[in-house]
Design an enzyme around this catalytic site. Structure first.
Site, PDB file in Angstrom:
ATOM      1  CB  SER A   1       5.356  15.953  29.644  1.00  0.00           C
ATOM      2  OG  SER A   1       4.373  15.149  29.517  1.00  0.00           O
TER       3      SER A   1
ATOM      4  N   GLY B   1       7.822  11.629  27.577  1.00  0.00           N
ATOM      5  CA  GLY B   1       6.847  11.490  26.231  1.00  0.00           C
ATOM      6  C   GLY B   1       5.488  11.255  27.154  1.00  0.00           C
ATOM      7  CG  ASP B   2       2.555   8.978  29.430  1.00  0.00           C
ATOM      8  OD1 ASP B   2       1.477   9.704  29.954  1.00  0.00           O
ATOM      9  OD2 ASP B   2       1.996   8.161  28.902  1.00  0.00           O
ATOM     10  CG  ASP B   3       0.958  11.473  33.113  1.00  0.00           C
ATOM     11  OD1 ASP B   3       0.685  12.334  32.224  1.00  0.00           O
ATOM     12  OD2 ASP B   3       0.333  10.616  33.742  1.00  0.00           O
TER      13      ASP B   3
END
Ligand code: NAG
Ligand code: NAG
Ligand code: NAG
Length: 444
Positions: A281, A248-250
């Site tokens: 992502s 859900g992020d980098d």
């Protein structure tokens, strides 16, 4: 004549074998020496029960305490068999291997009420999300060396949902725990493990050297907040390869501290290799930043395959960060379906407090991006330097993005200097020069 023939042939043979070696697939091997451990204990010997209900915190802590105390030659293996081993947070010790068998799950308890606290990192000055301390990482190695986490692709499950909901409801008191964190540690190897539903960043080596992460799978829902994959932070000689990340992020973010705290602590991230990473992502595939106040240099990223992305490659910093981002090479990247192919920006990320120095400009220079292909990319690139600190020697070559002819320009640039060669769509005027004798295309 014949006298010279043999040595001449020998030289040919030698150079041929050197050439062959150079052609072999490059790997992280050598950064952490492999250790064979003969002493082995099982979590079940310490009362561990893998029924998904029993809380095994005491078993993990006692088993690891035993490894620490007995200091068997070459260290010990802590074996986790198939089953779901629910547990609170625990610490690792030096000279140990945490081995997750096929079907083994180490699962974090969802009881967050008694979760212990740790001090803020000195290079951040406070928790990343909240002022003050932060929740202790689920599995922590602090000041350890020669530690391996491996097995047969067993799972470390953070059951992060309870933490994500506290974040969503704004009821978090402190910064969420990492799934795995190493601090002040060396010779760490993480391989053949699945990381699932981390409360916050998944794998966080900070103030470490010689760290390898390979053959791992990192999974968290696309809407899970801040579930970064691997974040090397103020660490050197870190190698990440052959892994799949969908989160859900980098997917990977290289960092080195936050504003005045990171500048004062002054511990860079350097010698970082990231290769053969695949994933997806809503944020960045490979990121540098935004916390880079201790500096980031000597980074090689290659053979990355990204699908359904926010941004493919994202270099991000801010006024007040100070530090530097330099000598970065990114090559052989394929991106399918992204809002932006490349973003390099000097206005990203917040500040720890109002005490940051507004004159502390970061240096961003010597960034080479080459052999990058993308399909269904909404904008090829946004490169936005800082007015009094333009980004320099930004070199783009052999880049082709398929950008649908919608509104907006394919490349947007401000306060940037550099060159480009074989870039399509044609880049912004700041990068249009193809100075073949200049910095950009006169290397290697
Ligand atoms: C784990 O290590 C941290 C940092 O060194 C320490 O503060 C904490 O008390 C340790 N926890 C346990 C259960 O030993
Ligand atoms: C574990 O996963 C890695 C990476 O996906 C893979 O290369 C390896 O073959 C798997 N190992 C086992 C024992 O399934
Ligand atoms: C980075 O790698 C180079 C070459 O391998 C080495 O000489 C240097 O000491 C490394 N830097 C750090 C900080 O370990």
């Amino acid at each position: 004549m014949t006298v010279f023939r043999l040595p001449f042939l020998l030289i040919i043979c030698l150079s041929t074998s050197i050439f062959t070696a150079a052609n072999d697939v490059e790997t992280c091997s050598g950064i952490v020496p492999t250790t064979e451990r003969t002493d082995r204990i099982s979590i079940t010997d310490y009362g561990g029960v893998g029924d998904g209900k029993t809380v095994n915190t005491k078993a993990f802590r006692e088993a690891i305490y035993r490894i620490q105390r007995l200091r068997r030659n070459g260290g010990s293996v802590l074996y986790v068999p198939a089953g779901v081993f629910l547990t609170g947070n625990f610490n690792l010790t030096s000279h140990m291997t945490l081995y997750l068998a096929n079907g083994a799950v180490i699962q974090a308890t969802q009881d967050t009420s008694n979760w212990p606290l740790a001090d803020p990192l000195p290079s951040y000055g406070r928790g990343r999300e909240r002022q003050g301390g932060r929740y202790m990482s689920f599995i922590l190695g602090d000041g350890v060396h020669d530690v391996t986490i491996t097995g047969e692709n067993g799972t470390i499950d953070g059951q992060g949902g309870v933490w994500w909901n506290m974040w969503r409801r704004k009821t978090l008191q402190y910064t969420r725990p990492h799934l795995i964190e190493f601090m002040h540690s060396t010779h760490i190897s993480i391989s053949n493990v699945v990381f699932k539903n981390s409360p916050f960043w998944n794998i966080h080596p900070v103030y470490c050297s010689n760290v390898v992460v390979r053959y791992v799978t990192i999974l968290a829902p696309a809407d899970s907040p801040n579930t970064d994959g691997v974040d090397p932070d103020s660490s050197s000689n870190v190698c990440i390869e052959d892994s799949y990340i969908s989160n859900g992020d980098d997917m990977v973010a290289i960092k080195s501290g936050w504003d005045e705290y990171g500048i004062a602590y002054s511990r860079p991230s350097s010698n970082i290799t990231v290769r053969r990473i695949t994933g997806s992502s809503p944020f960045a595939g490979i990121a540098i930043g935004s916390e880079t106040s201790g500096g980031v240099e000597n980074v090689l990223v290659e053979h990355v395959n990204l699908t359904k992305m926010g941004v493919g490659i994202h270099i991000k910093t801010n006024v007040g960060r100070g530090g530097y981002i330099r000598n970065i090479t990114v090559s052989d990247v394929y991106i399918q379906n992204a809002r932006k192919g490349i973003k390099i920006a000097g206005d990203v990320g917040d500040h720890p407090d109002e005490k940051f120095n507004p004159d502390a400009n970061p240096i961003v220079q010597d960034i080479t991006l080459k052999n990058i292909q993308g399909e269904k990319i909404l904008q090829a690139g946004l490169i936005k330097g800082i007015k009094n600190a333009p980004f320099t020697n930004i070199c783009l070559s052999d880049i082709s993005f398929y950008v649908p002819k919608t509104k907006g320009v394919p490349w947007e640039c401000t306060d940037v200097k550099g060159s480009s060669l074989k870039v399509s769509p044609s880049p912004c005027s700041e990068l249009i020069s193809t100075d073949a004798t200049g910095f950009c295309f006169n290397q290697d």
